[in-house]
Write a protein that holds these residues in place. Structure first.
Motif, mmCIF file in Angstrom:
data_model
loop_
_atom_site.group_PDB
_atom_site.id
_atom_site.type_symbol
_atom_site.label_atom_id
_atom_site.label_comp_id
_atom_site.label_asym_id
_atom_site.label_seq_id
_atom_site.Cartn_x
_atom_site.Cartn_y
_atom_site.Cartn_z
ATOM 1 N N ALA A 21 0.850 -1.188 0.000
ATOM 2 C CA ALA A 21 0.000 0.000 0.000
ATOM 3 C C ALA A 21 0.889 1.242 0.000
ATOM 4 C CB ALA A 21 -0.900 -0.001 1.219
ATOM 5 N N THR A 22 2.034 1.167 0.691
ATOM 6 C CA THR A 22 2.900 2.349 0.782
ATOM 7 C C THR A 22 3.776 2.493 -0.447
ATOM 8 O OG1 THR A 22 4.494 1.001 1.957
ATOM 9 C CG2 THR A 22 3.076 2.388 3.299
ATOM 10 N N ILE A 23 4.051 1.401 -1.141
ATOM 11 C CA ILE A 23 4.946 1.483 -2.301
ATOM 12 C C ILE A 23 4.112 1.651 -3.577
ATOM 13 C CG2 ILE A 23 6.844 0.287 -3.503
ATOM 14 C CD1 ILE A 23 7.542 1.153 -0.692
ATOM 15 N N ARG A 24 2.807 1.593 -3.435
ATOM 16 C CA ARG A 24 1.900 1.783 -4.566
ATOM 17 C C ARG A 24 2.039 0.640 -5.568
ATOM 18 N NH1 ARG A 24 -1.530 5.676 -3.927
ATOM 19 N NH2 ARG A 24 -1.190 6.740 -5.880
ATOM 20 N N ASP A 175 8.036 15.576 18.340
ATOM 21 C CA ASP A 175 8.062 16.836 17.591
ATOM 22 C C ASP A 175 8.297 16.607 16.098
ATOM 23 O OD1 ASP A 175 7.540 18.326 19.800
ATOM 24 O OD2 ASP A 175 9.585 19.076 20.091
ATOM 25 N N ILE A 176 9.173 15.650 15.761
ATOM 26 C CA ILE A 176 9.431 15.349 14.342
ATOM 27 C C ILE A 176 8.162 14.806 13.695
ATOM 28 C CG2 ILE A 176 10.661 13.794 12.766
ATOM 29 C CD1 ILE A 176 13.157 14.187 14.509
ATOM 30 N N VAL A 177 7.473 13.903 14.391
ATOM 31 C CA VAL A 177 6.206 13.361 13.868
ATOM 32 C C VAL A 177 5.208 14.488 13.640
ATOM 33 C CG1 VAL A 177 4.159 12.010 14.505
ATOM 34 C CG2 VAL A 177 6.450 10.987 14.693
ATOM 35 N N GLY A 178 5.124 15.417 14.592
ATOM 36 C CA GLY A 178 4.210 16.554 14.443
ATOM 37 C C GLY A 178 4.541 17.377 13.206
ATOM 38 N N TRP A 179 5.836 17.588 12.971
ATOM 39 C CA TRP A 179 6.276 18.364 11.802
ATOM 40 C C TRP A 179 5.983 17.619 10.500
ATOM 41 C CZ3 TRP A 179 10.959 17.657 8.657
ATOM 42 C CH2 TRP A 179 11.168 18.720 7.753
ATOM 43 N N LEU A 180 6.278 16.309 10.475
ATOM 44 C CA LEU A 180 6.016 15.514 9.263
ATOM 45 C C LEU A 180 4.520 15.488 8.946
ATOM 46 C CD1 LEU A 180 8.433 12.495 9.863
ATOM 47 C CD2 LEU A 180 8.752 14.387 8.256
ATOM 48 N N LYS A 181 3.698 15.368 9.981
ATOM 49 C CA LYS A 181 2.234 15.374 9.760
ATOM 50 C C LYS A 181 1.776 16.728 9.217
ATOM 51 C CE LYS A 181 0.292 11.960 12.895
ATOM 52 N NZ LYS A 181 -0.375 11.752 14.201
ATOM 53 N N TYR A 208 8.357 7.098 11.740
ATOM 54 C CA TYR A 208 7.905 8.359 11.135
ATOM 55 C C TYR A 208 6.955 8.104 9.959
ATOM 56 C CZ TYR A 208 11.762 10.253 13.935
ATOM 57 O OH TYR A 208 12.602 10.585 14.963
ATOM 58 N N ILE A 209 7.249 7.086 9.170
ATOM 59 C CA ILE A 209 6.365 6.761 8.041
ATOM 60 C C ILE A 209 5.012 6.274 8.554
ATOM 61 C CG2 ILE A 209 5.997 5.160 6.107
ATOM 62 C CD1 ILE A 209 9.023 5.297 5.572
ATOM 63 N N GLU A 210 5.042 5.423 9.582
ATOM 64 C CA GLU A 210 3.774 4.911 10.130
ATOM 65 C C GLU A 210 2.929 6.033 10.707
ATOM 66 O OE1 GLU A 210 5.006 0.326 11.357
ATOM 67 O OE2 GLU A 210 5.341 1.927 12.807
ATOM 68 N N ALA A 211 3.574 7.034 11.290
ATOM 69 C CA ALA A 211 2.824 8.126 11.918
ATOM 70 C C ALA A 211 2.315 9.144 10.900
ATOM 71 C CB ALA A 211 3.702 8.824 12.955
ATOM 72 N N ASP A 248 14.970 -3.046 4.728
ATOM 73 C CA ASP A 248 14.353 -4.070 5.567
ATOM 74 C C ASP A 248 14.070 -3.522 6.964
ATOM 75 O OD1 ASP A 248 13.364 -6.621 5.329
ATOM 76 O OD2 ASP A 248 15.138 -7.577 6.185
ATOM 77 N N ALA A 249 15.026 -2.751 7.506
ATOM 78 C CA ALA A 249 14.901 -2.233 8.865
ATOM 79 C C ALA A 249 13.911 -1.076 8.973
ATOM 80 C CB ALA A 249 16.273 -1.810 9.388
ATOM 81 N N THR A 250 13.466 -0.525 7.835
ATOM 82 C CA THR A 250 12.382 0.468 7.893
ATOM 83 C C THR A 250 11.027 -0.260 7.922
ATOM 84 O OG1 THR A 250 12.032 0.692 5.482
ATOM 85 C CG2 THR A 250 13.736 2.088 6.479
ATOM 86 N N GLY A 251 11.055 -1.565 8.149
ATOM 87 C CA GLY A 251 9.834 -2.352 8.071
ATOM 88 C C GLY A 251 9.399 -2.531 6.633
ATOM 89 N N GLN A 252 10.351 -2.345 5.713
ATOM 90 C CA GLN A 252 10.110 -2.436 4.269
ATOM 91 C C GLN A 252 9.137 -1.354 3.784
ATOM 92 O OE1 GLN A 252 8.976 -6.511 3.422
ATOM 93 N NE2 GLN A 252 10.654 -7.340 4.634
ATOM 94 N N LEU A 253 8.974 -0.308 4.609
ATOM 95 C CA LEU A 253 8.025 0.766 4.272
ATOM 96 C C LEU A 253 8.627 1.809 3.340
ATOM 97 C CD1 LEU A 253 6.315 1.413 7.729
ATOM 98 C CD2 LEU A 253 5.480 0.045 5.815
ATOM 99 N N SER A 254 9.969 1.878 3.294
ATOM 100 C CA SER A 254 10.616 2.867 2.438
ATOM 101 C C SER A 254 11.337 2.180 1.295
ATOM 102 C CB SER A 254 11.622 3.694 3.247
ATOM 103 O OG SER A 254 12.215 4.696 2.429
ATOM 104 N N THR A 255 11.432 2.872 0.177
ATOM 105 C CA THR A 255 12.347 2.472 -0.893
ATOM 106 C C THR A 255 13.694 3.136 -0.588
ATOM 107 O OG1 THR A 255 11.822 4.390 -2.258
ATOM 108 C CG2 THR A 255 10.437 2.428 -2.552
ATOM 109 N N ALA A 256 14.698 2.874 -1.411
ATOM 110 C CA ALA A 256 15.988 3.546 -1.253
ATOM 111 C C ALA A 256 16.571 3.849 -2.627
ATOM 112 C CB ALA A 256 16.966 2.689 -0.452
ATOM 113 N N PHE A 257 17.323 4.925 -2.707
ATOM 114 C CA PHE A 257 18.021 5.225 -3.950
ATOM 115 C C PHE A 257 19.047 4.127 -4.221
ATOM 116 C CE2 PHE A 257 16.577 9.630 -3.066
ATOM 117 C CZ PHE A 257 15.952 9.865 -4.276
ATOM 118 N N ASP A 258 19.081 3.670 -5.456
ATOM 119 C CA ASP A 258 19.943 2.547 -5.834
ATOM 120 C C ASP A 258 21.325 3.072 -6.235
ATOM 121 O OD1 ASP A 258 21.066 0.222 -6.733
ATOM 122 O OD2 ASP A 258 19.376 -0.373 -8.005
#
Length: 415
Positions: A21-24, A175-181, A208-211, A248-258
């Motif tokens: 769902a997060t990677i579309r 505070d970071i979560v508040g800013w990202l939201k 942060y992604i989950e929030a 993997d350690a982001t819970g597989q929620l993020s991609t990464a630049f190759d």
């Protein structure tokens, strides 16, 4: 880590479907909408004039430079995170740009720089490690002990010369979560790019992604490829494994630049195309192991532009784009190549994007590498597209193939 060891991606598993769902749907094409000099050129107004072209060309997301107040004009020494007036333009001009992008259905990607922050006043040890008088008015406990604060040790690599943020502190993360939201819900950024992702533990990226729930996230996990006395090593498995471990350690929620693919590709195009097939017969970058999480690119504001830390050879740019735009992974196009290097390169990139879209090449498309020798690389992708780069002659066998586009040292066919 996890099921990524030895290069095993988990694209096929059932568990993957929910995460995706997060990677579309893997049909993103990203646009980096700035370079290192953009702050000198009334940038939000400049980009607003180009939104139509960006949208019409087929980009799904445009990564903007840092939008908040910064100690440096490029934006990467943040201070007041809630001020949207930057050297790229005023808050009003930014909002007009974001409105136009929304109208043309190009998602806005925010540059998220939460590894370090420049203080406003001197605190412990006479360092600028307090943030008095601005929103998120942290004290020295928000700064890691290894960069002059009273917080804990860093959970990653240090970015030297400025206070590094201590993500182990609950108040900092809140505070970071508040800013990202706020960036997501109020300002209108749907996607995030995490700057200097080596600087703090990827488990915080997951939090942060989950929030904040961006639609798409990509991390800049950039470290050095392995080199020997004769140049780049053929085997870059340890390099791509580190990027895969981070994902993997982001819970597989993020991609990464190759970065692995970039490092190999820019050596390959100089007449070493054998580099583009790993010992297992796969593409040699992160793309070959975990294509749905590999964001491929040729240059960015650090590697190219006027910084030129690690530039792609300029006379092989189009071959580079032929490779990433016909291959699995999630390709990114750099502003300079698209808008500053002449109409011919712009139009060749658009044509390649068009083929990708109409032949439905996506991040998980299958690939068969048919040739990888000094002067020639050829592959069939998704059974519908075949391509070659290099000055060796080659064309696909069978009458069902039609030439879709060709140019200096490249050709692409479709069925």
């Amino acid at each position: 880590m996890g099921n990524q060891q030895n290069g095993q991606g988990s694209d096929g598993s059932n568990q993957q479907i929910d995460i995706d769902a997060t990677i579309r749907n893997g049909r993103e094409i990203l646009f980096q909408a700035f370079n290192w000099e953009s702050h000198k050129h009334n940038w939000w107004r400049n980009l607003e004039r180009k939104v139509y072209d960006i949208a019409k060309s087929g980009f799904t997301s445009a990564w903007l430079p840092p939008v908040t107040h910064s100690f440096s004009p490029e934006g990467y020494l943040p201070q007041n995170l809630y001020s949207l007036n930057s050297s790229y333009g005023s808050e009003q001009l930014l909002k007009a740009l974001l409105q136009k992008m929304k109208h043309y259905k190009v998602r806005a990607m925010a540059d998220i720089f939460i590894n370090h922050r420049v203080g406003t006043t001197r605190g412990h040890g006479g360092m600028y490690n307090r943030y008095d008088g601005i929103p998120l008015s942290w004290d020295e406990h928000a700064v890691t002990s290894c960069t002059g604060g009273l917080g804990n040790r860093s959970t990653g690599d240090n970015f030297h010369g400025v206070p590094n943020i201590d993500h182990t502190q609950q108040f900092v993360r809140k505070d970071i979560v508040g800013w990202l939201k706020w960036l997501h819900d109020n300002v209108g950024f749907q996607d995030f790019r995490f700057d200097f992702a080596r600087g703090y533990s990827p488990k915080y990226v997951k939090e942060y992604i989950e929030a904040a729930k961006p639609l798409f996230s990509v991390g800049e996990y950039w470290d050095s490829c392995s080199y020997n006395g004769h140049g780049l090593d053929y085997n870059q498995d340890s390099h791509r494994q580190r990027i895969v471990n981070w994902i993997d350690a982001t819970g597989q929620l993020s991609t990464a630049f190759d970065f692995t693919t970039k490092g190999i590709l820019q050596e390959a195009v100089k007449g070493q195309f054998w580099r583009l097939r790993d010992p297992q017969g796969k593409p040699p970058g992160v793309m070959g192991w975990w294509p749905s999480r590999a964001v491929t690119f040729i240059d960015n504001h650090d590697t190219g532009s006027t910084q030129a830390h690690w530039p792609f050879p300029s006379n092989h740019i189009v071959e580079g784009y032929v490779y990433i735009l016909t291959h699995p992974g999630i390709p990114t196009v750099f502003y300079d190549h698209f808008f500053d290097w002449g109409n011919s390169i712009h139009d060749q990139i658009v044509k390649l994007m068009d083929i990708r879209k109409h032949q439905d090449i996506h991040s998980r498309s299958s690939i068969r590498i048919l040739e990888a020798q000094a002067n020639l690389y050829a592959a069939i992708i998704g059974d519908k597209v075949s391509m070659k780069i290099g000055d060796g002659s080659w064309c696909p066998a069978g009458r069902e193939w039609t030439l879709a586009t060709s140019g200096h040292r490249y050709a692409v066919w479709h069925k």
